[in-house]
Design a protein around this motif. Structure first.
Motif, PDB file in Angstrom:
ATOM      1  N   PRO A 263       0.826  -1.211   0.000  1.00  0.00           N
ATOM      2  CA  PRO A 263       0.000   0.000   0.000  1.00  0.00           C
ATOM      3  C   PRO A 263       0.862   1.264   0.000  1.00  0.00           C
ATOM      4  CG  PRO A 263      -0.045  -1.059   2.148  1.00  0.00           C
ATOM      5  CD  PRO A 263       0.652  -1.998   1.243  1.00  0.00           C
ATOM      6  N   CYS A 264       0.401   2.256  -0.723  1.00  0.00           N
ATOM      7  CA  CYS A 264       1.085   3.556  -0.836  1.00  0.00           C
ATOM      8  C   CYS A 264       2.390   3.472  -1.627  1.00  0.00           C
ATOM      9  CB  CYS A 264       1.335   4.173   0.534  1.00  0.00           C
ATOM     10  SG  CYS A 264      -0.154   4.458   1.493  1.00  0.00           S
ATOM     11  N   LEU A 265       2.585   2.413  -2.430  1.00  0.00           N
ATOM     12  CA  LEU A 265       3.757   2.360  -3.306  1.00  0.00           C
ATOM     13  C   LEU A 265       3.565   3.370  -4.425  1.00  0.00           C
ATOM     14  CD1 LEU A 265       6.459   0.947  -3.930  1.00  0.00           C
ATOM     15  CD2 LEU A 265       5.178  -0.684  -5.322  1.00  0.00           C
ATOM     16  N   ALA A 266       4.451   4.354  -4.508  1.00  0.00           N
ATOM     17  CA  ALA A 266       4.255   5.501  -5.397  1.00  0.00           C
ATOM     18  C   ALA A 266       4.252   5.091  -6.857  1.00  0.00           C
ATOM     19  CB  ALA A 266       5.336   6.538  -5.144  1.00  0.00           C
ATOM     20  N   ASP A 267       3.332   5.663  -7.615  1.00  0.00           N
ATOM     21  CA  ASP A 267       3.265   5.466  -9.066  1.00  0.00           C
ATOM     22  C   ASP A 267       3.889   6.686  -9.747  1.00  0.00           C
ATOM     23  OD1 ASP A 267       2.690   4.484 -11.557  1.00  0.00           O
ATOM     24  OD2 ASP A 267       0.613   5.205 -11.561  1.00  0.00           O
ATOM     25  N   ASP A 268       5.209   6.843  -9.545  1.00  0.00           N
ATOM     26  CA  ASP A 268       5.946   7.974 -10.092  1.00  0.00           C
ATOM     27  C   ASP A 268       7.150   7.442 -10.860  1.00  0.00           C
ATOM     28  OD1 ASP A 268       7.636  10.300 -10.475  1.00  0.00           O
ATOM     29  OD2 ASP A 268       6.435  11.291  -8.939  1.00  0.00           O
ATOM     30  N   PHE A 269       7.282   7.857 -12.118  1.00  0.00           N
ATOM     31  CA  PHE A 269       8.345   7.350 -12.973  1.00  0.00           C
ATOM     32  C   PHE A 269       9.725   7.653 -12.417  1.00  0.00           C
ATOM     33  CE2 PHE A 269      11.319   8.112 -16.515  1.00  0.00           C
ATOM     34  CZ  PHE A 269      11.309   6.863 -17.122  1.00  0.00           C
ATOM     35  N   THR A 352      15.611  13.800  -4.091  1.00  0.00           N
ATOM     36  CA  THR A 352      16.687  12.907  -4.499  1.00  0.00           C
ATOM     37  C   THR A 352      16.063  11.721  -5.213  1.00  0.00           C
ATOM     38  OG1 THR A 352      17.983  13.575  -2.567  1.00  0.00           O
ATOM     39  CG2 THR A 352      18.662  11.580  -3.725  1.00  0.00           C
ATOM     40  N   SER A 353      16.254  11.649  -6.538  1.00  0.00           N
ATOM     41  CA  SER A 353      15.538  10.659  -7.356  1.00  0.00           C
ATOM     42  C   SER A 353      16.257   9.324  -7.454  1.00  0.00           C
ATOM     43  CB  SER A 353      15.321  11.215  -8.766  1.00  0.00           C
ATOM     44  OG  SER A 353      14.665  12.468  -8.719  1.00  0.00           O
ATOM     45  N   CYS A 354      17.581   9.296  -7.298  1.00  0.00           N
ATOM     46  CA  CYS A 354      18.315   8.054  -7.515  1.00  0.00           C
ATOM     47  C   CYS A 354      19.575   8.045  -6.666  1.00  0.00           C
ATOM     48  CB  CYS A 354      18.667   7.864  -8.990  1.00  0.00           C
ATOM     49  SG  CYS A 354      19.414   9.316  -9.772  1.00  0.00           S
ATOM     50  N   LEU A 355      19.977   6.836  -6.273  1.00  0.00           N
ATOM     51  CA  LEU A 355      21.163   6.612  -5.452  1.00  0.00           C
ATOM     52  C   LEU A 355      21.922   5.408  -5.991  1.00  0.00           C
ATOM     53  CD1 LEU A 355      19.510   6.968  -1.927  1.00  0.00           C
ATOM     54  CD2 LEU A 355      21.047   8.637  -2.982  1.00  0.00           C
ATOM     55  N   SER A 356      23.262   5.432  -5.850  1.00  0.00           N
ATOM     56  CA  SER A 356      24.080   4.300  -6.280  1.00  0.00           C
ATOM     57  C   SER A 356      25.380   4.290  -5.483  1.00  0.00           C
ATOM     58  CB  SER A 356      24.383   4.391  -7.782  1.00  0.00           C
ATOM     59  OG  SER A 356      25.104   3.257  -8.219  1.00  0.00           O
ATOM     60  N   TRP A 357      25.806   3.071  -5.066  1.00  0.00           N
ATOM     61  CA  TRP A 357      27.013   2.892  -4.254  1.00  0.00           C
ATOM     62  C   TRP A 357      28.165   2.380  -5.098  1.00  0.00           C
ATOM     63  CZ3 TRP A 357      27.788   3.958   0.919  1.00  0.00           C
ATOM     64  CH2 TRP A 357      26.662   4.228   1.698  1.00  0.00           C
ATOM     65  N   ASN A 358      29.386   2.819  -4.736  1.00  0.00           N
ATOM     66  CA  ASN A 358      30.638   2.267  -5.245  1.00  0.00           C
ATOM     67  C   ASN A 358      31.591   2.161  -4.055  1.00  0.00           C
ATOM     68  OD1 ASN A 358      32.912   1.462  -6.583  1.00  0.00           O
ATOM     69  ND2 ASN A 358      33.173   3.359  -7.770  1.00  0.00           N
ATOM     70  N   HIS A 525       9.353  -0.185 -10.570  1.00  0.00           N
ATOM     71  CA  HIS A 525      10.394  -0.599  -9.624  1.00  0.00           C
ATOM     72  C   HIS A 525      10.791  -2.037  -9.917  1.00  0.00           C
ATOM     73  CE1 HIS A 525       8.901   2.995  -7.646  1.00  0.00           C
ATOM     74  NE2 HIS A 525       7.701   2.422  -7.569  1.00  0.00           N
ATOM     75  N   LEU A 526      12.104  -2.297  -9.900  1.00  0.00           N
ATOM     76  CA  LEU A 526      12.628  -3.607 -10.260  1.00  0.00           C
ATOM     77  C   LEU A 526      13.938  -3.839  -9.533  1.00  0.00           C
ATOM     78  CD1 LEU A 526      11.799  -5.906 -12.294  1.00  0.00           C
ATOM     79  CD2 LEU A 526      13.464  -4.924 -13.866  1.00  0.00           C
ATOM     80  N   THR A 527      14.123  -5.061  -9.039  1.00  0.00           N
ATOM     81  CA  THR A 527      15.367  -5.415  -8.357  1.00  0.00           C
ATOM     82  C   THR A 527      15.611  -6.909  -8.489  1.00  0.00           C
ATOM     83  OG1 THR A 527      16.609  -5.250  -6.274  1.00  0.00           O
ATOM     84  CG2 THR A 527      14.274  -5.799  -6.121  1.00  0.00           C
ATOM     85  N   LEU A 528      16.879  -7.309  -8.269  1.00  0.00           N
ATOM     86  CA  LEU A 528      17.315  -8.694  -8.415  1.00  0.00           C
ATOM     87  C   LEU A 528      17.744  -9.238  -7.064  1.00  0.00           C
ATOM     88  CD1 LEU A 528      17.938 -10.973 -10.539  1.00  0.00           C
ATOM     89  CD2 LEU A 528      20.266 -10.053 -10.635  1.00  0.00           C
ATOM     90  N   SER A 529      17.443 -10.519  -6.814  1.00  0.00           N
ATOM     91  CA  SER A 529      17.767 -11.142  -5.538  1.00  0.00           C
ATOM     92  C   SER A 529      19.266 -11.334  -5.388  1.00  0.00           C
ATOM     93  CB  SER A 529      17.051 -12.493  -5.404  1.00  0.00           C
ATOM     94  OG  SER A 529      17.511 -13.381  -6.401  1.00  0.00           O
ATOM     95  N   ALA A 530      19.689 -11.654  -4.176  1.00  0.00           N
ATOM     96  CA  ALA A 530      21.112 -11.806  -3.891  1.00  0.00           C
ATOM     97  C   ALA A 530      21.720 -12.992  -4.628  1.00  0.00           C
ATOM     98  CB  ALA A 530      21.325 -11.960  -2.382  1.00  0.00           C
ATOM     99  N   ASP A 531      20.971 -14.094  -4.765  1.00  0.00           N
ATOM    100  CA  ASP A 531      21.494 -15.262  -5.473  1.00  0.00           C
ATOM    101  C   ASP A 531      21.300 -15.173  -6.981  1.00  0.00           C
ATOM    102  OD1 ASP A 531      18.774 -15.515  -5.567  1.00  0.00           O
ATOM    103  OD2 ASP A 531      18.682 -17.502  -4.653  1.00  0.00           O
ATOM    104  N   GLY A 532      20.667 -14.119  -7.470  1.00  0.00           N
ATOM    105  CA  GLY A 532      20.505 -13.905  -8.897  1.00  0.00           C
ATOM    106  C   GLY A 532      19.450 -14.757  -9.560  1.00  0.00           C
ATOM    107  N   THR A 533      18.534 -15.352  -8.807  1.00  0.00           N
ATOM    108  CA  THR A 533      17.515 -16.231  -9.381  1.00  0.00           C
ATOM    109  C   THR A 533      16.147 -15.574  -9.494  1.00  0.00           C
ATOM    110  OG1 THR A 533      16.949 -17.157  -7.212  1.00  0.00           O
ATOM    111  CG2 THR A 533      18.698 -18.246  -8.449  1.00  0.00           C
ATOM    112  N   THR A 534      15.854 -14.582  -8.666  1.00  0.00           N
ATOM    113  CA  THR A 534      14.500 -14.031  -8.561  1.00  0.00           C
ATOM    114  C   THR A 534      14.521 -12.543  -8.849  1.00  0.00           C
ATOM    115  OG1 THR A 534      13.979 -15.690  -6.895  1.00  0.00           O
ATOM    116  CG2 THR A 534      12.473 -13.816  -7.075  1.00  0.00           C
ATOM    117  N   VAL A 535      13.493 -12.095  -9.552  1.00  0.00           N
ATOM    118  CA  VAL A 535      13.275 -10.680  -9.828  1.00  0.00           C
ATOM    119  C   VAL A 535      12.004 -10.250  -9.122  1.00  0.00           C
ATOM    120  CG1 VAL A 535      12.721  -8.990 -11.618  1.00  0.00           C
ATOM    121  CG2 VAL A 535      14.512 -10.669 -12.020  1.00  0.00           C
TER     122      VAL A 535
END
Length: 575
Positions: A263-269, A352-358, A525-535
């Motif tokens: 619930p309340c997951l934003a529908d914003d591009f 702040t629209s996006c974040l990324s770590w290095n 919104h899209l992400t990959l699991s730690a073992d790389g099997t599930t989206v």
């Protein structure tokens, strides 16, 4: 009636059958040379029907050689199917199964109709008929069977067809006169009970004879002989193709194995509100709250709240800390173990629209058109400000292995930076809409995938090292997000207007493998699991869907060089 003399249908109409007693009258009209005893016993000859200068015969006997050669040439050619439209490529796995079934049926049909008369040079090397043609024949000499090497060349004429049973190994007369039959799949007693009368089977063996058995057969042996009959309705080589295990196709579940309410997951591009950590923890931003879901135990943890609105989040590589961006431009870093905020980083004047770590570098993009590089080991909130985009920065992706950063903006531009440098080393200007979806390939160095918005709808693959574009695909809908699989060279894209689905692409060919449907809003919104099997995908329909798309990678055995290096390292440490 004078006008009817020129009508061929009237002139060629046969007269009615003569009445009794008129046969002698008709025979008497024949020439005297036809009154011999031999001609009286033969069937009466008919005069050809004529109309003017055109002669009409009673029957047409075609030239069988020409007809057979033309038929073989036409049926022996494999017709390639036209390329599919993007709207018809929703299920490539089922399409490949259907094409394989049609190819097998086509191969068996051709083999049954023409058999060894099929022209080999008209076949494709990888077609199913080649599997029939490449069956190794054998000829027996006494009690010994010698398999021939290679296959026979089929000629274009009837003489070549009759001589096609010659051996390609031995050139003497004995090998030439030896009949050649296809290699049989089953060798049982039924082969000696049912056999064709001819020594060489050519084409379809439709009429065969059964030899009488010296003793009656049991019911079990009768059923077995009917199933394993060497002279079945199809040729032995066709039977071998039909009984060969078919190609195994990849099974992909088109239904998510888990669906969670969000619930309340934003529908914003421009928002990015889900991310999966290396410690198997899923973080989701729902309105003014952030929740964590432990995938192993299913436990749901409420992490934090804010007076503003959460717009982006990203896990650090180790999975122990979570960075979150807010609508007021503030960036916070949370310790997940202690469940509290350990740092607050200002710098942006808008969301702040996006974040990324290095590693220890955290980069953030904002609607204020800037990118900030922050070293979390330093006391300063940031050490580098980049102003290359003229509109909101909506996409950021670090390539940690090559130390390169890609940024996409609402100005339809994509820039690639070398490390934390403020000047880009590569610029992409071909997109016609905002670029939020970006992904670095973990399999090929310097390979970047970018996806455009509603007006663009293009998926493009770039080689950053050579500054070239390798692929350009029209996806048919807005590209909202993407992830590159770690286990296989495949890419998953999520789409918005107007299909609301996910697409799995083959990396080397960029062909769509399967399309996954289920969401009723844009899949932002899209992400990959730690073992790389599930989206995991999230959309404006306030649901999270878990898709099992990939298998776990098989562990590779260690080479001897690795073991040697371990031993030498141990000796160095002892010294």
């Amino acid at each position: 009636m004078a006008g009817g003399l020129g009508n061929p249908f009237i002139n060629n109409t046969p007269s009615s059958s003569p009445i009794k007693g008129s046969e002698s009258k008709r025979i008497s009209k024949r020439p005297a040379s036809n009154q011999s005893s031999s001609s009286l016993l033969s069937s009466p000859s008919r005069r050809p029907r004529t109309s003017g200068s055109i002669t009409y015969s009673d029957r047409f006997i075609p030239k069988r050689t020409d007809m057979n050669l033309n038929s073989i040439t036409s049926i022996g050619r494999t017709i390639s199917l036209p390329p599919l439209e993007p709207s018809n490529t929703e299920d490539q796995v089922e399409l490949k199964k259907e094409r394989l079934a049609h190819a097998t049926f086509d191969a068996v049909l051709k083999n049954e109709l023409f058999g060894e008369m099929l022209q080999r040079d008209a076949m494709e090397t990888e077609s199913s008929i080649e599997r029939i043609r490449n069956t190794k024949p054998y000829h027996s000499e006494g009690n010994r069977s010698t398999f021939e090497e290679g296959s026979r060349n089929i000629g274009h004429g009837s003489s070549d067809y009759l001589s096609s049973s010659r051996s390609s190994v031995d050139g003497d007369a004995s090998s030439i006169s030896t009949p050649v039959t296809p290699k049989r799949l089953f060798t049982s007693q039924s082969d000696s009970i049912y056999r064709p009368t001819s020594s060489v089977v050519r084409g379809a063996s439709l009429l065969t004879y059964r030899e009488r058995s010296t003793r009656p057969k049991s019911t079990a042996s009768l059923l077995q002989s009917q199933f394993f009959d060497s002279v079945s309705p199809v040729r032995p080589d066709s039977k071998q193709l039909l009984l060969t295990p078919s190609k195994k196709f990849r099974q992909i579940a088109k239904v998510p194995y888990r669906v969670l309410d969000a619930p309340c997951l934003a529908d914003d591009f421009y928002y990015d509100l889900i991310d999966w950590s290396s410690s198997d923890m899923l973080a989701v931003g729902l309105g003014k709250s952030i929740f964590l879901t432990d995938n192993s135990s299913g436990e749901v943890i409420h992490l934090c709240d804010t007076e503003s609105e959460y717009t982006s989040l990203s896990w650090v590589g180790a999975g122990s800390h979570l960075a979150v961006g807010q609508g007021n431009g503030i960036v916070e870093i949370y310790d997940v173990v202690k469940r509290k905020c350990i740092r607050t980083l200002p710098g942006h004047v808008d969301r702040t629209s996006c974040l990324s770590w290095n590693n220890h570098i955290l980069s953030s993009g904002s609607r204020d058109h800037t990118i900030l590089h922050r070293d979390v080991r330093m006391a300063e909130p940031f050490f580098e400000r980049i102003k290359t985009h003229s509109q909101e920065v909506c996409g950021l992706k670090w390539n940690v292995d090559e130390n390169k950063l890609a940024s996409g903006g609402n100005d339809n531009m994509v820039y690639v930076y070398d490390g934390t440098s403020s000047s880009p080393v590569f610029k992409i200007t071909e997109h016609k809409a905002a670029v939020k979806a970006m992904a670095w390939s973990p399999h090929k160095r310097g390979t970047l995938a970018t996806g455009g918005g509603t007006v663009d709808r293009k998926l493009k693959i770039w080689n950053i090292n050579t500054s070239t574009k390798t692929s350009d695909i029209d996806t048919g809908s807005q590209v909202c997000n993407m992830v590159w699989s770690k286990n296989t060279d495949e890419l998953v894209t999520s789409h918005g207007y107007s299909k609301y689905n996910l697409t799995l692409w083959d990396g080397p060919t960029m062909d769509p493998i399967v399309i996954l449907k289920g969401h009723s809003f844009r899949v932002l919104h899209l992400t990959l699991s730690a073992d790389g099997t599930t989206v995991v995908s999230g959309a404006g329909d306030e649901t999270l869907r878990y898709w099992k798309l990939f298998d776990k990678p098989r562990p590779r055995p260690k080479s001897t060089s690795q073991y040697d290096s371990i031993v030498f390292d141990a000796f160095k440490q002892i010294r």
